[in-house]
Write a protein that holds these residues in place. Sequence first.
Motif, PDB file in Angstrom:
ATOM      1  N   PHE A 253      46.160  14.537  34.946  1.00 54.99           N
ATOM      2  CA  PHE A 253      44.782  14.036  34.959  1.00 54.99           C
ATOM      3  C   PHE A 253      44.103  14.449  33.654  1.00 54.99           C
ATOM      4  CE2 PHE A 253      46.123  14.651  39.369  1.00 54.99           C
ATOM      5  CZ  PHE A 253      45.996  13.353  39.847  1.00 54.99           C
ATOM      6  N   ASP A 254      44.667  13.962  32.576  1.00 57.56           N
ATOM      7  CA  ASP A 254      44.313  14.341  31.216  1.00 57.56           C
ATOM      8  C   ASP A 254      42.924  13.820  30.853  1.00 57.56           C
ATOM      9  OD1 ASP A 254      44.256  14.635  28.380  1.00 57.56           O
ATOM     10  OD2 ASP A 254      46.437  14.469  28.291  1.00 57.56           O
ATOM     11  N   CYS A 255      42.119  14.687  30.265  1.00 55.69           N
ATOM     12  CA  CYS A 255      40.766  14.282  29.868  1.00 55.69           C
ATOM     13  C   CYS A 255      40.765  13.208  28.785  1.00 55.69           C
ATOM     14  CB  CYS A 255      39.983  15.492  29.366  1.00 55.69           C
ATOM     15  SG  CYS A 255      39.697  16.760  30.622  1.00 55.69           S
ATOM     16  N   TYR A 256      41.905  13.016  28.109  1.00 50.17           N
ATOM     17  CA  TYR A 256      41.956  12.090  26.986  1.00 50.17           C
ATOM     18  C   TYR A 256      42.694  10.791  27.287  1.00 50.17           C
ATOM     19  CZ  TYR A 256      40.604  16.473  24.862  1.00 50.17           C
ATOM     20  OH  TYR A 256      39.962  17.644  24.584  1.00 50.17           O
ATOM     21  N   ARG A 257      43.229  10.661  28.496  1.00 50.02           N
ATOM     22  CA  ARG A 257      43.885   9.414  28.877  1.00 50.02           C
ATOM     23  C   ARG A 257      44.060   9.380  30.391  1.00 50.02           C
ATOM     24  NH1 ARG A 257      49.850   9.865  26.254  1.00 50.02           N
ATOM     25  NH2 ARG A 257      48.522   9.419  24.461  1.00 50.02           N
ATOM     26  N   ARG A 301      44.784  18.223  43.141  1.00 52.02           N
ATOM     27  CA  ARG A 301      43.490  17.546  43.006  1.00 52.02           C
ATOM     28  C   ARG A 301      42.328  18.538  43.033  1.00 52.02           C
ATOM     29  NH1 ARG A 301      43.941  11.940  43.250  1.00 52.02           N
ATOM     30  NH2 ARG A 301      41.992  12.069  42.086  1.00 52.02           N
ATOM     31  N   VAL A 302      42.451  19.615  43.787  1.00 51.32           N
ATOM     32  CA  VAL A 302      41.391  20.628  43.845  1.00 51.32           C
ATOM     33  C   VAL A 302      41.200  21.274  42.475  1.00 51.32           C
ATOM     34  CG1 VAL A 302      40.815  22.926  44.731  1.00 51.32           C
ATOM     35  CG2 VAL A 302      41.513  21.110  46.311  1.00 51.32           C
ATOM     36  N   VAL A 303      42.293  21.718  41.838  1.00 51.84           N
ATOM     37  CA  VAL A 303      42.132  22.365  40.537  1.00 51.84           C
ATOM     38  C   VAL A 303      41.712  21.341  39.479  1.00 51.84           C
ATOM     39  CG1 VAL A 303      43.703  24.254  41.040  1.00 51.84           C
ATOM     40  CG2 VAL A 303      44.592  22.211  39.941  1.00 51.84           C
ATOM     41  N   SER A 304      42.155  20.098  39.655  1.00 49.62           N
ATOM     42  CA  SER A 304      41.749  19.056  38.718  1.00 49.62           C
ATOM     43  C   SER A 304      40.242  18.803  38.805  1.00 49.62           C
ATOM     44  CB  SER A 304      42.528  17.763  38.995  1.00 49.62           C
ATOM     45  OG  SER A 304      42.270  16.792  38.013  1.00 49.62           O
ATOM     46  N   LEU A 305      39.705  18.822  40.005  1.00 50.07           N
ATOM     47  CA  LEU A 305      38.261  18.652  40.177  1.00 50.07           C
ATOM     48  C   LEU A 305      37.508  19.779  39.488  1.00 50.07           C
ATOM     49  CD1 LEU A 305      35.737  17.359  41.376  1.00 50.07           C
ATOM     50  CD2 LEU A 305      36.209  18.578  43.522  1.00 50.07           C
ATOM     51  N   GLN A 306      37.946  21.005  39.686  1.00 47.15           N
ATOM     52  CA  GLN A 306      37.279  22.130  39.030  1.00 47.15           C
ATOM     53  C   GLN A 306      37.338  21.984  37.514  1.00 47.15           C
ATOM     54  OE1 GLN A 306      38.699  24.785  37.091  1.00 47.15           O
ATOM     55  NE2 GLN A 306      36.798  25.991  36.944  1.00 47.15           N
ATOM     56  N   ARG A 307      38.513  21.594  37.013  1.00 53.92           N
ATOM     57  CA  ARG A 307      38.683  21.448  35.568  1.00 53.92           C
ATOM     58  C   ARG A 307      37.753  20.383  35.003  1.00 53.92           C
ATOM     59  NH1 ARG A 307      41.997  22.318  31.299  1.00 53.92           N
ATOM     60  NH2 ARG A 307      42.404  20.566  29.890  1.00 53.92           N
ATOM     61  N   HIS A 308      37.663  19.256  35.677  1.00 52.14           N
ATOM     62  CA  HIS A 308      36.860  18.159  35.148  1.00 52.14           C
ATOM     63  C   HIS A 308      35.362  18.437  35.242  1.00 52.14           C
ATOM     64  CE1 HIS A 308      40.624  15.577  35.785  1.00 52.14           C
ATOM     65  NE2 HIS A 308      40.458  15.766  34.497  1.00 52.14           N
ATOM     66  N   ILE A 309      34.939  19.129  36.284  1.00 56.49           N
ATOM     67  CA  ILE A 309      33.526  19.526  36.346  1.00 56.49           C
ATOM     68  C   ILE A 309      33.202  20.450  35.181  1.00 56.49           C
ATOM     69  CG2 ILE A 309      31.828  20.846  37.657  1.00 56.49           C
ATOM     70  CD1 ILE A 309      33.111  19.752  40.217  1.00 56.49           C
ATOM     71  N   ILE A 314      31.632  21.448  29.071  1.00 59.39           N
ATOM     72  CA  ILE A 314      32.196  21.827  27.778  1.00 59.39           C
ATOM     73  C   ILE A 314      31.932  20.753  26.731  1.00 59.39           C
ATOM     74  CG2 ILE A 314      34.351  22.209  26.521  1.00 59.39           C
ATOM     75  CD1 ILE A 314      33.674  24.625  28.087  1.00 59.39           C
ATOM     76  N   PHE A 315      32.223  19.495  27.074  1.00 60.46           N
ATOM     77  CA  PHE A 315      32.024  18.410  26.110  1.00 60.46           C
ATOM     78  C   PHE A 315      30.549  18.240  25.762  1.00 60.46           C
ATOM     79  CE2 PHE A 315      36.142  15.793  27.049  1.00 60.46           C
ATOM     80  CZ  PHE A 315      36.895  16.843  26.557  1.00 60.46           C
ATOM     81  N   SER A 316      29.674  18.443  26.741  1.00 61.85           N
ATOM     82  CA  SER A 316      28.236  18.360  26.473  1.00 61.85           C
ATOM     83  C   SER A 316      27.803  19.485  25.543  1.00 61.85           C
ATOM     84  CB  SER A 316      27.455  18.426  27.788  1.00 61.85           C
ATOM     85  OG  SER A 316      27.769  17.335  28.623  1.00 61.85           O
ATOM     86  N   ARG A 333      35.321   9.029  31.062  1.00 61.59           N
ATOM     87  CA  ARG A 333      36.628   9.191  31.719  1.00 61.59           C
ATOM     88  C   ARG A 333      36.632  10.438  32.602  1.00 61.59           C
ATOM     89  NH1 ARG A 333      39.187  10.074  27.552  1.00 61.59           N
ATOM     90  NH2 ARG A 333      39.526   7.885  26.976  1.00 61.59           N
ATOM     91  N   VAL A 334      36.114  11.529  32.072  1.00 63.44           N
ATOM     92  CA  VAL A 334      36.074  12.770  32.847  1.00 63.44           C
ATOM     93  C   VAL A 334      35.174  12.611  34.068  1.00 63.44           C
ATOM     94  CG1 VAL A 334      35.484  15.222  32.768  1.00 63.44           C
ATOM     95  CG2 VAL A 334      36.562  14.134  30.789  1.00 63.44           C
ATOM     96  N   PHE A 335      34.047  11.935  33.878  1.00 63.60           N
ATOM     97  CA  PHE A 335      33.141  11.691  34.997  1.00 63.60           C
ATOM     98  C   PHE A 335      33.836  10.871  36.084  1.00 63.60           C
ATOM     99  CE2 PHE A 335      29.952   9.241  37.267  1.00 63.60           C
ATOM    100  CZ  PHE A 335      29.018  10.212  37.602  1.00 63.60           C
ATOM    101  N   ASP A 336      34.574   9.845  35.689  1.00 62.63           N
ATOM    102  CA  ASP A 336      35.307   9.024  36.667  1.00 62.63           C
ATOM    103  C   ASP A 336      36.331   9.853  37.435  1.00 62.63           C
ATOM    104  OD1 ASP A 336      33.850   6.813  35.929  1.00 62.63           O
ATOM    105  OD2 ASP A 336      35.429   5.941  34.674  1.00 62.63           O
ATOM    106  N   TYR A 337      36.966  10.797  36.742  1.00 63.12           N
ATOM    107  CA  TYR A 337      37.891  11.697  37.430  1.00 63.12           C
ATOM    108  C   TYR A 337      37.164  12.479  38.524  1.00 63.12           C
ATOM    109  CZ  TYR A 337      42.026  11.425  34.299  1.00 63.12           C
ATOM    110  OH  TYR A 337      43.151  11.036  33.608  1.00 63.12           O
ATOM    111  N   VAL A 338      35.989  13.006  38.189  1.00 65.03           N
ATOM    112  CA  VAL A 338      35.227  13.795  39.164  1.00 65.03           C
ATOM    113  C   VAL A 338      34.916  12.959  40.405  1.00 65.03           C
ATOM    114  CG1 VAL A 338      32.998  14.929  39.592  1.00 65.03           C
ATOM    115  CG2 VAL A 338      34.248  15.379  37.456  1.00 65.03           C
TER     116      VAL A 338
END
Length: 373
Positions: A253-257, A301-309, A314-316, A333-338
């Motif tokens: 669930f890469d933040c860049y793709r 998916r749980v750790v992925s949610l934490q990472r993307h939140i 971080i990006f902001s 893209r990151v928002f869509d993951y969340v």
Amino acid sequence: MSAWGTAYGMWCSDVTDVKIAPRAPGEPGDLRKEELAAWLSTLPPFKGSKDRPGSVSLCALNGDASFRRYFRVGGYIAVDSPPDTQKNAEFVDVSRRLRQVGLRVPHIFACDLDKGFMLLEDLGNLLFASRALGSEQPRFYDKAAALLPSLVKADSQGLPPFDRDFILMELGICSEWYLGKKLRLTLSAQEQELIAKSFNLLADLITAQPQAAMHRDFHCRNLMVLQDESLAVIDYQDMVRGPLTYDLASLLFDCYRVLPQDIVDSLTEITWRRFAALGLLSAGENAETVVSLSEFTRMVRVVSLQRHIKVLGIFSRLSLRDGRDGYLADLPRVFDYVIAECAALPEFKDLGEFFKNRAALSSAASCAASEGR
């Protein structure tokens, strides 16, 4: 989010083959670069060269690291990594840990931790992100996922813990920098309670997972493709001891793709089988009972949610505090993951509704306001 990978995978910048010569009195210069060149001139690869001490030819590499800089010099990579801001001792230590489990990392030929200078192996120019595309994507992602059983078996003793306090600190970056400073939201008491409850639940679920060595940024920009098409790992100085599934989540669930679902499903199952074979997925006190594939998928998916939140924050922060606006293109893209991850995890349905109804609308308004300035 650091940028060893983006620097490593680039050719020289427009100003190439720069010779560091003594400055005239009062002339502005780059003292750190001059000191790095002088340090390099004392090392065996550069002694006795035609360049006099202090005039080593440095070829600057493009990159996005804020304080760390890279130069090609004589077939090596020279690194200027100021010790007051960079994790140089950690980089050396984790390099050793990863080599011990057979992972390919850049060889460290010389380092001065007090000065913050290193001379590393040059791994070339080909980032995994540039190679793992199109019809080659499944094959190279198989290669990347195959590194994870070795990575999680690395010695994690003495590594910083990815514990409850650390998890909540990371989630707080989203509250401060994305919801607060970027979107300028004023949260109601009910919304604050929802976020606090959700973040605490995430911390509970993550700390309950099996713990192992964890890269923290195992994604397409932090792997290099070598000449024999094997992979090397970079950007690992922030390694911690944390949830077993984190690096798989970071890869898939890469933040860049966004990967095709069939690759995600296939590599989730393959990694589940590999971890189970290593005895890393025992359920409870019964060593013979293995966490099911469905539960393993949920853990990812749980750790992925934490990472993307966290990454929303971080990006902001990179944009607002550091002026590094390039990451803003990745925010949608990151928002869509969340949103997708909250929908996949029933206990986070309300959190997903909050992001979708409040953060998405405010995000659109924030973008419009930015464009109007």
